[in-house]
Design a protein around this motif. Sequence first.
Motif, PDB file in Angstrom:
ATOM      1  N   MET A  89       0.812  -1.218   0.000  1.00 48.25           N
ATOM      2  CA  MET A  89       0.000   0.000   0.000  1.00 48.25           C
ATOM      3  C   MET A  89       0.842   1.263   0.000  1.00 48.25           C
ATOM      4  N   PHE A  90       1.949   1.237   0.720  1.00 39.21           N
ATOM      5  CA  PHE A  90       2.738   2.452   0.871  1.00 39.21           C
ATOM      6  C   PHE A  90       3.986   2.470   0.009  1.00 39.21           C
ATOM      7  N   ALA A  91       4.153   1.447  -0.809  1.00 39.98           N
ATOM      8  CA  ALA A  91       5.352   1.373  -1.644  1.00 39.98           C
ATOM      9  C   ALA A  91       5.350   2.484  -2.682  1.00 39.98           C
ATOM     10  N   MET A  92       6.505   3.065  -2.858  1.00 37.23           N
ATOM     11  CA  MET A  92       6.688   4.080  -3.884  1.00 37.23           C
ATOM     12  C   MET A  92       7.601   3.490  -4.937  1.00 37.23           C
ATOM     13  N   PRO A  93       7.503   3.942  -6.164  1.00 34.18           N
ATOM     14  CA  PRO A  93       8.456   3.467  -7.160  1.00 34.18           C
ATOM     15  C   PRO A  93       9.877   3.786  -6.708  1.00 34.18           C
ATOM     16  N   ALA A  94      10.784   2.892  -6.991  1.00 33.49           N
ATOM     17  CA  ALA A  94      12.171   3.085  -6.561  1.00 33.49           C
ATOM     18  C   ALA A  94      12.868   4.097  -7.468  1.00 33.49           C
ATOM     19  N   TYR A  95      13.454   5.093  -6.875  1.00 36.30           N
ATOM     20  CA  TYR A  95      14.252   6.076  -7.581  1.00 36.30           C
ATOM     21  C   TYR A  95      15.590   6.158  -6.876  1.00 36.30           C
ATOM     22  N   ALA A  96      16.645   6.245  -7.620  1.00 35.00           N
ATOM     23  CA  ALA A  96      17.939   6.519  -7.014  1.00 35.00           C
ATOM     24  C   ALA A  96      17.970   8.024  -6.765  1.00 35.00           C
ATOM     25  N   GLY A  97      18.057   8.408  -5.527  1.00 36.55           N
ATOM     26  CA  GLY A  97      18.005   9.824  -5.187  1.00 36.55           C
ATOM     27  C   GLY A  97      19.218  10.595  -5.669  1.00 36.55           C
ATOM     28  N   ASP A  98      18.985  11.815  -6.087  1.00 38.36           N
ATOM     29  CA  ASP A  98      20.013  12.744  -6.552  1.00 38.36           C
ATOM     30  C   ASP A  98      20.257  13.753  -5.429  1.00 38.36           C
ATOM     31  N   VAL A  99      21.447  13.692  -4.835  1.00 39.14           N
ATOM     32  CA  VAL A  99      21.759  14.532  -3.681  1.00 39.14           C
ATOM     33  C   VAL A  99      21.665  16.017  -4.017  1.00 39.14           C
ATOM     34  N   ALA A 100      22.189  16.435  -5.153  1.00 40.86           N
ATOM     35  CA  ALA A 100      22.154  17.857  -5.529  1.00 40.86           C
ATOM     36  C   ALA A 100      20.717  18.343  -5.712  1.00 40.86           C
ATOM     37  N   ALA A 101      19.896  17.542  -6.375  1.00 39.42           N
ATOM     38  CA  ALA A 101      18.484  17.906  -6.535  1.00 39.42           C
ATOM     39  C   ALA A 101      17.783  17.881  -5.180  1.00 39.42           C
ATOM     40  N   GLY A 102      18.174  16.940  -4.330  1.00 35.80           N
ATOM     41  CA  GLY A 102      17.590  16.842  -2.999  1.00 35.80           C
ATOM     42  C   GLY A 102      17.873  18.058  -2.142  1.00 35.80           C
ATOM     43  N   LYS A 103      19.049  18.647  -2.322  1.00 32.20           N
ATOM     44  CA  LYS A 103      19.379  19.875  -1.578  1.00 32.20           C
ATOM     45  C   LYS A 103      18.402  20.985  -1.942  1.00 32.20           C
ATOM     46  N   GLN A 104      18.069  21.100  -3.209  1.00 32.77           N
ATOM     47  CA  GLN A 104      17.109  22.120  -3.642  1.00 32.77           C
ATOM     48  C   GLN A 104      15.722  21.857  -3.058  1.00 32.77           C
ATOM     49  N   VAL A 105      15.296  20.588  -3.072  1.00 34.70           N
ATOM     50  CA  VAL A 105      13.994  20.228  -2.503  1.00 34.70           C
ATOM     51  C   VAL A 105      13.989  20.525  -1.011  1.00 34.70           C
ATOM     52  N   PHE A 106      15.062  20.174  -0.328  1.00 35.96           N
ATOM     53  CA  PHE A 106      15.189  20.404   1.109  1.00 35.96           C
ATOM     54  C   PHE A 106      15.104  21.894   1.426  1.00 35.96           C
ATOM     55  N   THR A 107      15.845  22.692   0.683  1.00 35.14           N
ATOM     56  CA  THR A 107      15.858  24.140   0.914  1.00 35.14           C
ATOM     57  C   THR A 107      14.462  24.732   0.750  1.00 35.14           C
ATOM     58  N   LYS A 108      13.743  24.267  -0.242  1.00 36.91           N
ATOM     59  CA  LYS A 108      12.413  24.806  -0.532  1.00 36.91           C
ATOM     60  C   LYS A 108      11.334  24.292   0.419  1.00 36.91           C
ATOM     61  N   ASN A 109      11.429  23.031   0.842  1.00 37.07           N
ATOM     62  CA  ASN A 109      10.323  22.412   1.565  1.00 37.07           C
ATOM     63  C   ASN A 109      10.609  22.037   3.016  1.00 37.07           C
ATOM     64  N   CYS A 110      11.860  21.868   3.374  1.00 42.29           N
ATOM     65  CA  CYS A 110      12.184  21.276   4.670  1.00 42.29           C
ATOM     66  C   CYS A 110      12.978  22.185   5.601  1.00 42.29           C
ATOM     67  N   ALA A 111      13.770  23.074   5.024  1.00 45.87           N
ATOM     68  CA  ALA A 111      14.715  23.859   5.820  1.00 45.87           C
ATOM     69  C   ALA A 111      14.030  24.753   6.841  1.00 45.87           C
TER      70      ALA A 111
END
Length: 115
Positions: A16-38
């Motif tokens: 039910m909670f499975a998401m498609p597997a993606y290899a995470g991109d650290v550089a892109a993740g930094k942008q997502v983090f800055t916008k949504n999590c920081a």
Amino acid sequence: MRAIVTAILAIVATVMFAMPAYAGDVAAGKQVFTKNCAICHVGGSNAVSSSQTLKQEALEDYLFNYGSEHNVDAIIYQVANGRGAMPSFQGRISNKAIADVAAYVKSQSEKGWPE
């Protein structure tokens, strides 16, 4: 009997909670983090619950299934589903963005949040 029910529930929850597997991109993740999590987690801290930071030791202590292996899927699950004061980001950002931010959090926590 209890073990069978537990195993079945674990399988159902995984499906039910499975998401498609993606290899995470650290550089892109930094942008997502800055916008949504920081706003709550700047520098790996936690503005809402000071004990539940994104520091390595804290993740190992409170993040289900993270452990000493530093399982990135545990971070993905937390970001996607939220818990406590943390909101769910599934449906708010893409699954790829969730995987990217998880890769960034894992990377930073293993480095001690130097940025």
